[in-house]
Design a protein around this motif. Structure first.
Motif, short mmCIF file in Angstrom:
data_model
loop_
_atom_site.label_atom_id
_atom_site.label_comp_id
_atom_site.label_asym_id
_atom_site.label_seq_id
_atom_site.Cartn_x
_atom_site.Cartn_y
_atom_site.Cartn_z
N ILE A 1 0.84 -1.21 0.00
CA ILE A 1 0.00 0.00 0.00
C ILE A 1 0.87 1.25 0.00
N ALA A 2 1.94 1.23 0.79
CA ALA A 2 2.82 2.41 0.85
C ALA A 2 3.48 2.66 -0.50
N PHE A 3 3.94 1.61 -1.18
CA PHE A 3 4.57 1.79 -2.48
C PHE A 3 3.58 2.36 -3.51
N ALA A 4 2.31 2.04 -3.34
CA ALA A 4 1.31 2.53 -4.30
C ALA A 4 0.78 3.91 -3.94
N ASN A 5 0.73 4.25 -2.64
CA ASN A 5 0.03 5.46 -2.21
C ASN A 5 0.94 6.59 -1.78
N SER A 6 2.20 6.32 -1.50
CA SER A 6 3.06 7.35 -0.92
C SER A 6 3.11 8.60 -1.80
N ALA A 7 2.78 9.74 -1.20
CA ALA A 7 2.81 10.99 -1.95
C ALA A 7 4.24 11.38 -2.32
N THR A 8 5.18 11.14 -1.41
CA THR A 8 6.58 11.44 -1.72
C THR A 8 7.09 10.58 -2.86
N LEU A 9 6.72 9.31 -2.84
CA LEU A 9 7.15 8.41 -3.90
C LEU A 9 6.51 8.78 -5.23
N GLN A 10 5.24 9.16 -5.20
CA GLN A 10 4.56 9.55 -6.43
C GLN A 10 5.18 10.84 -7.00
N ALA A 11 5.55 11.75 -6.10
CA ALA A 11 6.22 12.98 -6.57
C ALA A 11 7.56 12.65 -7.24
N GLN A 12 8.29 11.67 -6.69
CA GLN A 12 9.55 11.28 -7.31
C GLN A 12 9.33 10.60 -8.64
N ARG A 13 8.24 9.84 -8.78
CA ARG A 13 7.91 9.26 -10.09
C ARG A 13 7.70 10.36 -11.12
N GLU A 14 7.04 11.43 -10.72
CA GLU A 14 6.84 12.55 -11.63
C GLU A 14 8.18 13.22 -11.97
N GLN A 15 9.10 13.27 -11.01
CA GLN A 15 10.42 13.83 -11.29
C GLN A 15 11.17 12.98 -12.31
N VAL A 16 11.05 11.66 -12.19
CA VAL A 16 11.69 10.78 -13.17
C VAL A 16 11.10 11.01 -14.55
N ALA A 17 9.77 11.11 -14.62
CA ALA A 17 9.12 11.37 -15.91
C ALA A 17 9.54 12.72 -16.49
N ALA A 18 9.70 13.72 -15.63
CA ALA A 18 10.13 15.03 -16.11
C ALA A 18 11.56 14.97 -16.63
N ALA A 19 12.44 14.23 -15.93
CA ALA A 19 13.83 14.10 -16.40
C ALA A 19 13.88 13.36 -17.73
#
Length: 598
Positions: A125-143
């Motif tokens: 659940i944490a891997f799917a819901n973490s707001a910090t982790l989701q923000a980092q996924r967006e950073q990877v997509a932006a890079a």
């Protein structure tokens, strides 16, 4: 005997009115110490007065004294609601995080129930819901998008252009000199044309192109036009292009390694919160059982007091011990409620869902690697260190791209297109004999095509050191990351050594704690039987009970510390995917030969 009574009198364990009788008989061979006894009595009275004065300074009780010594205080309703047992396992609908920009409503803040979940479920659940982790996924997509944009600099740019519009004007053209002296023939002469007149005679008239002095024409012009085409630009020589692409690729690697390191950190945080919740659950059970045991012992003490086998002091001590254990239990309930909310925060659950640990406390095995192997495995492919190296590479490439601004740049350009326009002249107004008839076209159309090809060469010769200064700044920032790498490397070693030694110590303490619990339990059984039969004192019973509870708490702490230190070691070696699109499988144990990190 007399000295013992004096000591009990001094600490207030014997009422003052009983003291003279107890002190009446002097010791053999000793004179009657009347003066010493009076001094002790006066000293005790002064102490009693000071204690009473101190008691007056304390705030009054909000509630009347408890009449039934075997009763327990009523717990706050909010505390009971926060500590209610789980109603069942967590449902998939309760694991969906709400929109990130929404605030909870009053209805959502009212807890709907407690749901139990395992540690593996909590990690998923944490891997799917973490707001910090989701923000980092967006950073990877932006890079990744930035890298794709930088790769486009190797290709030419083609653009289309078009414009159109209407333009209107009113103009007047006036001749300030006649045009009969240009030598263009009779058509430009004032008498160059013979026009038949009355009686068949010829009358000389002006030629069709003759303009007298002061002749003018005024007209209103309107023009519709449209233009369009294609334009191509291509950098044939650009020294900043390749370093910019390499910097973008290094930034992408840095973001991906940061994502993997955040996965590690999140698993550790969730594991620690889950183990802490398990510990708080066990402590509530221990302190609740201790309080129930207090009530049983207090009842036994009251029965012994009624039979005259124990003094009133034993009852008072048991009541004080019961009150202290009630406070401990209440605080443990609050700690468990807070631990549940901390776990819910890490899992980013909906506001109305409260999690509870369903896994029993199971001791993790001994760490499979020795300290040297753990350190070497932690340094190999560590995403925290790899992210720093990628940042250093990106800064170095950005410095080269910035310095390339001082080098020449050669570009190719090409463009082609067409245009078309229509012009109309209306509202003619002639004056002074008129003029300019040959140029007065009522309606005309103009169209054409054009194209161009060429090279553009630019070379920045002087910018007051601006570009060079920016390049030096980036170079220094890249050099600073080397020190950051060294600091992180040392931090990793310290974290591993702390977790490794504490893990070994926790395993050893757990073995000692198990023996201590067994011994303390047997001692408590013996001393309680001895107390009931009058062979032991209540003070020894209380001390033995405290040792039993402390040994239970130490065993729980040692067990949880074994798991927490194992999780800390696992965090430094846990393989995690760098790509956010890859699935994440929670791993709670490490094999003796750790897998290579992806």
């Amino acid at each position: 005997m007399r000295n013992r009574v004096l000591a009990l009198l001094w600490v207030g364990l014997i009422p003052a009115q009983l003291a003279p009788a107890a002190l009446a008989a002097p010791l053999p061979g000793q004179p009657r110490p009347t003066q010493s006894t009076e001094l002790i009595q006066r000293s005790w009275q002064r102490l009693d007065a000071e204690l009473r004065a101190l008691d007056q300074l304390l705030p009054g009780e909000p509630e009347p004294p408890v009449g039934d010594v075997l009763s327990t205080p009523e717990l706050p309703a909010n505390l009971i609601r926060a500590n209610q047992p789980a109603s069942g396992p967590i449902q998939p609908a309760d694991t969906v995080a709400g929109p990130p920009l929404d605030l909870p409503t009053p209805q959502q803040l009212q807890a709907s129930g407690v749901a139990s979940l395992s540690l593996e479920q909590a990690l998923a659940i944490a891997f799917a819901n973490s707001a910090t982790l989701q923000a980092q996924r967006e950073q990877v997509a932006a890079a990744l998008a930035s890298l794709q944009a930088a790769m486009g600099s190797y290709w030419p740019t083609i653009s289309a252009f078009a414009n159109g519009g209407y333009e209107g004007a009113r103009s007047t053209t006036t001749s300030n000199k006649p045009n009969d002296n240009l030598g263009f023939g009779p058509t430009f002469s004032p008498n160059g044309v013979l026009t038949p007149g009355p009686g068949g005679t010829a009358i000389p008239t002006a030629g069709p192109f003759y303009v007298p002095n002061g002749g003018s024409v005024a007209a209103t012009a309107g023009e519709w036009g449209v233009e369009g085409g294609l334009q191509l630009n291509y950098a044939l020589l650009d020294f900043a292009r390749t370093p910019s692409v390499r910097a973008a690729r290094a930034s992408l690697e840095q973001q991906r390694n940061t994502y993997a390191n955040q996965l590690r950190s999140l698993q550790l945080q969730v594991s620690e919160a889950y183990y802490q919740l398990q510990e708080d659950e066990q402590l509530v059970r221990v302190y609740d059982a201790n309080l129930r045991n207090d009530l049983v012992i207090l009842q036994d003490t009251l029965d012994l007091k009624q039979a005259g086998l124990v003094p009133r002091l034993d009852v008072l001590r048991r009541r004080a011990i019961q009150a202290a254990d009630e406070e401990t239990l209440i605080q443990s309930l609050a700690d468990r409620a807070v631990a549940r909310r901390q776990l819910a925060l890490l899992l980013n659950l909906p506001p109305q869902v409260t999690p509870n640990a369903s896994d029993p406390i199971v001791v993790q095995p001994r760490w499979p690697l020795d300290l040297e192997a753990s350190l070497l495995a932690a340094y190999r492919g560590n995403p925290e260190l790899e992210a720093i190296l990628a940042t250093r590479t990106a800064l170095a490439q950005q410095s080269q791209a910035t310095a390339a601004g001082l080098l020449p740049k050669l570009s190719l350009f090409a463009s082609g297109g067409g245009s078309s326009s229509q012009t109309s002249l209306t509202n003619f107004d002639l004056g002074g004999g008129g003029c300019c008839g040959s140029t007065a076209l009522p309606l005309s159309t103009t169209s054409g095509w054009d194209w161009s090809v060429g090279l553009t060469f630019t070379w920045l010769l002087f910018d007051a050191g601006n570009t060079a200064g920016q390049a030096r700044a980036l170079t220094k920032q890249a050099a600073a990351t080397a020190q950051q790498y060294a600091a992180s490397r040392n931090d990793i070693r310290l974290r591993i050594e702390q977790a490794f030694f504490n893990h070994e110590a926790s395993l050893a303490k757990l073995s000692s704690a198990r023996r201590g619990v067994a011994a303390a339990l047997e001692a408590f059984r013996d001393v309680r039987l001895r107390y009931l039969t009058g062979l032991d004192s209540e003070l020894n019973l209380s001390n033995t009970q405290d040792r039993l509870i402390n040994s239970l708490v130490r065993r729980i702490n040692a067990t949880v510390n074994v798991n927490i230190t194992y999780a800390k070691l696992l965090k430094e070696l846990l393989p995690m995917p760098r790509d956010p699109n890859l699935p994440i499988q929670p791993q709670l144990q490490l094999s003796s030969s750790p897998a290579t990190q992806p």
